[in-house]
Design a protein around this motif. Structure first.
Motif, mmCIF file in Angstrom:
data_model
loop_
_atom_site.group_PDB
_atom_site.id
_atom_site.type_symbol
_atom_site.label_atom_id
_atom_site.label_comp_id
_atom_site.label_asym_id
_atom_site.label_seq_id
_atom_site.Cartn_x
_atom_site.Cartn_y
_atom_site.Cartn_z
ATOM 1 N N ASP A 225 0.949 -1.210 -0.026
ATOM 2 C CA ASP A 225 0.035 0.073 0.005
ATOM 3 C C ASP A 225 0.875 1.349 0.032
ATOM 4 O OD1 ASP A 225 0.787 -0.147 3.122
ATOM 5 O OD2 ASP A 225 -0.767 1.421 3.145
ATOM 6 N N ALA A 226 1.982 1.449 0.487
ATOM 7 C CA ALA A 226 2.973 2.494 0.506
ATOM 8 C C ALA A 226 3.450 2.935 -0.797
ATOM 9 C CB ALA A 226 4.075 2.140 1.619
ATOM 10 N N THR A 227 3.858 2.042 -1.490
ATOM 11 C CA THR A 227 4.556 2.292 -2.682
ATOM 12 C C THR A 227 4.022 1.767 -3.966
ATOM 13 O OG1 THR A 227 6.177 0.546 -2.570
ATOM 14 C CG2 THR A 227 6.653 2.243 -1.617
ATOM 15 N N HIS A 228 3.172 0.795 -3.841
ATOM 16 C CA HIS A 228 2.545 -0.016 -5.091
ATOM 17 C C HIS A 228 3.560 -0.580 -6.156
ATOM 18 C CE1 HIS A 228 -1.485 0.950 -3.789
ATOM 19 N NE2 HIS A 228 -1.477 2.038 -3.735
ATOM 20 N N THR A 229 4.903 -0.978 -5.549
ATOM 21 C CA THR A 229 5.737 -1.578 -6.256
ATOM 22 C C THR A 229 5.945 -3.181 -6.140
ATOM 23 O OG1 THR A 229 7.623 -0.842 -4.812
ATOM 24 C CG2 THR A 229 7.056 0.760 -6.375
ATOM 25 N N LYS A 230 5.528 -3.451 -5.096
ATOM 26 C CA LYS A 230 5.678 -5.023 -4.641
ATOM 27 C C LYS A 230 4.578 -5.626 -4.863
ATOM 28 C CE LYS A 230 9.000 -3.739 -1.007
ATOM 29 N NZ LYS A 230 8.832 -3.281 0.505
ATOM 30 N N LEU A 231 4.701 -6.838 -5.736
ATOM 31 C CA LEU A 231 3.603 -7.879 -5.845
ATOM 32 C C LEU A 231 3.247 -8.589 -4.850
ATOM 33 C CD1 LEU A 231 4.855 -8.493 -9.698
ATOM 34 C CD2 LEU A 231 2.700 -7.100 -8.857
ATOM 35 N N GLU A 232 1.974 -8.600 -4.092
ATOM 36 C CA GLU A 232 2.018 -9.367 -2.970
ATOM 37 C C GLU A 232 0.854 -10.478 -2.934
ATOM 38 O OE1 GLU A 232 1.747 -6.310 0.309
ATOM 39 O OE2 GLU A 232 3.899 -6.431 -0.123
ATOM 40 N N GLU A 233 -0.270 -10.370 -3.438
ATOM 41 C CA GLU A 233 -1.324 -11.370 -3.423
ATOM 42 C C GLU A 233 -2.232 -11.091 -4.515
ATOM 43 O OE1 GLU A 233 -3.668 -12.603 -0.094
ATOM 44 O OE2 GLU A 233 -2.029 -12.229 1.369
ATOM 45 N N ALA A 234 -2.797 -12.337 -5.131
ATOM 46 C CA ALA A 234 -3.842 -11.975 -6.230
ATOM 47 C C ALA A 234 -5.273 -12.613 -5.607
ATOM 48 C CB ALA A 234 -3.538 -12.977 -7.273
ATOM 49 N N GLY A 235 -6.107 -11.427 -5.602
ATOM 50 C CA GLY A 235 -7.324 -11.669 -5.007
ATOM 51 C C GLY A 235 -7.363 -11.941 -3.732
ATOM 52 N N THR A 236 -7.969 -13.082 -3.372
ATOM 53 C CA THR A 236 -7.865 -13.740 -2.201
ATOM 54 C C THR A 236 -6.935 -14.722 -1.869
ATOM 55 O OG1 THR A 236 -9.693 -15.074 -2.677
ATOM 56 C CG2 THR A 236 -10.420 -13.215 -1.635
ATOM 57 N N MET A 237 -5.936 -14.911 -2.786
ATOM 58 C CA MET A 237 -5.069 -15.847 -3.137
ATOM 59 C C MET A 237 -3.586 -15.611 -2.808
ATOM 60 S SD MET A 237 -6.579 -18.318 -5.800
ATOM 61 C CE MET A 237 -6.783 -16.862 -7.052
ATOM 62 N N ASN A 238 -2.703 -16.409 -2.416
ATOM 63 C CA ASN A 238 -1.377 -15.912 -2.643
ATOM 64 C C ASN A 238 -0.901 -15.840 -4.080
ATOM 65 O OD1 ASN A 238 -0.995 -17.841 0.288
ATOM 66 N ND2 ASN A 238 -0.148 -15.846 0.247
ATOM 67 N N VAL A 239 0.376 -15.569 -4.522
ATOM 68 C CA VAL A 239 0.391 -15.525 -6.018
ATOM 69 C C VAL A 239 1.922 -16.020 -6.375
ATOM 70 C CG1 VAL A 239 1.116 -12.741 -5.968
ATOM 71 C CG2 VAL A 239 0.119 -13.916 -8.089
ATOM 72 N N PHE A 240 2.288 -16.573 -7.288
ATOM 73 C CA PHE A 240 3.240 -17.078 -7.622
ATOM 74 C C PHE A 240 3.730 -16.539 -9.125
ATOM 75 C CE2 PHE A 240 4.785 -20.683 -4.549
ATOM 76 C CZ PHE A 240 3.690 -20.546 -3.907
ATOM 77 N N PHE A 241 4.971 -16.364 -9.222
ATOM 78 C CA PHE A 241 5.345 -15.853 -10.647
ATOM 79 C C PHE A 241 6.500 -16.784 -11.239
ATOM 80 C CE2 PHE A 241 4.174 -12.170 -8.054
ATOM 81 C CZ PHE A 241 3.233 -11.704 -8.947
ATOM 82 N N ARG A 242 6.395 -17.100 -12.518
ATOM 83 C CA ARG A 242 7.485 -17.966 -12.997
ATOM 84 C C ARG A 242 8.309 -17.413 -13.927
ATOM 85 N NH1 ARG A 242 6.920 -22.993 -17.023
ATOM 86 N NH2 ARG A 242 9.089 -23.247 -17.822
ATOM 87 N N ILE A 243 9.656 -16.806 -13.674
ATOM 88 C CA ILE A 243 10.429 -16.168 -14.624
ATOM 89 C C ILE A 243 11.454 -17.228 -15.039
ATOM 90 C CG2 ILE A 243 11.921 -14.040 -14.816
ATOM 91 C CD1 ILE A 243 10.309 -12.729 -12.849
ATOM 92 N N ASN A 244 11.541 -17.532 -16.307
ATOM 93 C CA ASN A 244 12.486 -18.490 -16.634
ATOM 94 C C ASN A 244 11.909 -19.683 -16.176
ATOM 95 O OD1 ASN A 244 13.691 -17.178 -18.758
ATOM 96 N ND2 ASN A 244 15.174 -16.195 -16.993
ATOM 97 N N ASP A 245 12.649 -20.110 -15.314
ATOM 98 C CA ASP A 245 12.378 -21.535 -14.602
ATOM 99 C C ASP A 245 12.635 -21.530 -13.114
ATOM 100 O OD1 ASP A 245 11.545 -23.266 -16.794
ATOM 101 O OD2 ASP A 245 13.579 -23.496 -17.310
#
Lengths: 355, 355
Positions: A225-245
């Protein structure tokens, strides 16, 4: 963990069952409930005897603190039936522990194990016919606690009700999920209640969610909420990102829920030899990875949906479509996790608990 | 504003009144309710007919969304009786407008004027004997709305209940109020629901409040969650600081409630020729002002307490006692505001509305 049954639960059976009226092939998530519910009240500083009784509405005072001050917490769990008709829970100790952490944060009394765990076992024993065989069929379990004490003064209640209700379910989400990255709205404050499964965290998301849906997005990826730069959750779920492998997911914090599916996926991915980094992914990183093609997957993780693959995201007006890939880590992990839950694969972690 | 009465409210009168059983000299805030309540349900996209009926508990489903997702908002207002036995409201239009702003933020339907304002007038007409004469005696009014639709899926409800309940009251706070400045916990996120009178905002404060009380402080002064450097609210009230002869209070924002008492005090202070600056006061400024003696007063402002003077504050382990002063601006403003509310002074602002 111990799942000992005590004789300390009163049982009042329903005269008849609604089960034959239910179309188990066409279930709307969370809308049909089984024949019984568990109720246990807290007053005068102590928990009473749990009662399992027919599912039904109950009486409550208009000044009950849950209505005015939102003192309410819950958990989401599932029961699974294997091919031998045995019913299984998945890491119920994790939900139990988290429930009581939520209770502390919301100034509510902790629920004892003989109420939560034994109560769960007892009601599932009674409702085992509601757990249907077959991958995707589950009995969704909703333990929750509300402040039932009366009085419109902003102070913790002295009376609470703990309940367990059960709802047969198929999968939670369907269709393609496009997300929008939050640039203005937020779900949690530093030093707030974002890590608790507190009722108020969820309704706080409804309006931003509605705005997102009006723009054609099914979900929001929340940022700090302070900077809107960090990705935190997706809706009501935790969130994962796959970059390369490599899989990335944010560390748990006061703003981020310590999800059972999240932590199980991390362990499972590591066992499979997938590189996992638990750290905040920055929005700029995600956009750069989408542009250079190294962003392969984004997916939400939670009890209701298990894994919810995301097909693309919007940020600052630009939409980034994710590539169609052959070997989705999200789907592989979902498959492995689901097979453990349904006892179709060996549970090397000791996560499953027989009812 | 218009307070027209319609014939669109059903009235079911209580068979007898509890009023003679109530000790009006010994009221615990928010614990005694009058004989009637107003109920109006929203379903299938529209509001039904409001009903005034005997105050009593009601039936609700265990899966009601208010219990699970905290979709609930409220207002706090008061009715006052003057020496002619007329009953007065104070700026009810402000509460009505804010209620609907809260509704929008929580993805709830807005309540029409003929339900909120006419309903208020109608129930106060019936309960006018519960409004007692004399400074400090009020009838506290609690309009609220809860999501009564069933289903454990995190989506806005399609059914809601709007209610008005009434509680006779004396003053809200008593005794000396020492405060601690929040260094870790927070009440609101940027882009969150802090400006709404949403139920979840209040229970989120209970645990930090409990910790503060264990250290001997009655209230917390909330700071911004990102940096904890800006002073924002005091407990559930807005907060004012007097440095030398200037009053400071934070501007309203997404994190700060647009309090009716706050804005009335600002107008009143300006009319009295007091210098008012609406800007964030920094914690460092406050500490410096306390050290050099220019900090004269701190007080909370809200409907329940009106004005709540603070005798000292703690920050980073240091306690700063405020000076005892002769001419408290807090008490002067409280006196002037209260006299307007009770029709003992001319209402040059047009704030008071006769029921």
């Amino acid at each position: 963990m111990s799942l000992k049954t005590t004789n300390e639960i009163d049982i009042v059976r329903a005269n008849s069952s609604k089960i034959n009226d239910v179309d188990f092939d066409n279930l709307s998530f969370g809308s049909v409930f089984t024949d019984h519910m568990l109720v246990c009240d807290f007053k005068e500083g102590q928990w009473g005897k749990p009662v399992i009784k027919p599912y039904e509405p109950f009486m409550i005072d208009p000044s009950a603190k849950v209505f005015h001050y939102g003192q309410a917490i819950f958990e989401g769990m599932k029961a699974y039936k294997d091919d031998n008709n045995d019913v299984w829970l998945f890491r119920p100790d994790e939900n139990y522990i988290r429930f009581n952490k939520s209770a502390v944060r919301m100034a509510m009394p902790e629920v004892p194990e003989n109420v939560f765990i034994d109560g769960l076992k007892a009601i599932l024993e009674i409702e085992k016919n509601w757990v249907k065989k077959g991958l995707g069929n589950t009995l969704y379990i909703r333990p929750f606690m509300i402040a039932i004490g009366s009085g419109v003064i902003a102070q913790p209640s002295t009376q609470y009700r703990f309940m367990i209700i059960l709802s047969p379910a198929k999968s939670y989400y369907s269709g393609e999920v496009k997300v929008i990255i939050a640039e203005h709205y937020s779900r949690a404050a530093n030093g707030g209640i974002g890590a608790a499964k507190a009722a108020g965290n969820y309704s706080a998301q409804f309006y931003p969610q509605k705005l997102a849906q009006e723009k054609g997005f099914q979900q929001i990826i929340w940022t700090d909420d302070a900077t809107h730069t960090k990705l935190e959750e997706a809706g009501t779920m935790n969130v994962f990102f796959r970059i390369n492998d490599t899989l990335f997911t944010a560390p748990t914090s006061e703003r981020i829920l310590d999800g059972v599916t999240r932590k199980s996926l991390i362990d499972l991915a590591k066992r499979e030899g997938i590189n996992v980094e638990v750290r905040s992914v920055l929005v700029d990183e995600l956009v750069a990875a989408a542009k250079d093609g190294s962003l392969k997957e984004i997916f939400g993780a939670g009890t209701a949906a298990v894994v919810s693959p995301i097909v693309g995201f919007q940020y600052q007006g630009d939409y980034f479509e994710l590539p169609k890939i052959e070997n989705s880590i999200a789907l592989q992990l979902k498959d492995k996790l689901t097979k453990i839950q349904y006892k179709l694969a060996e549970d090397t972690f000791g996560w499953t608990v027989k009812v």
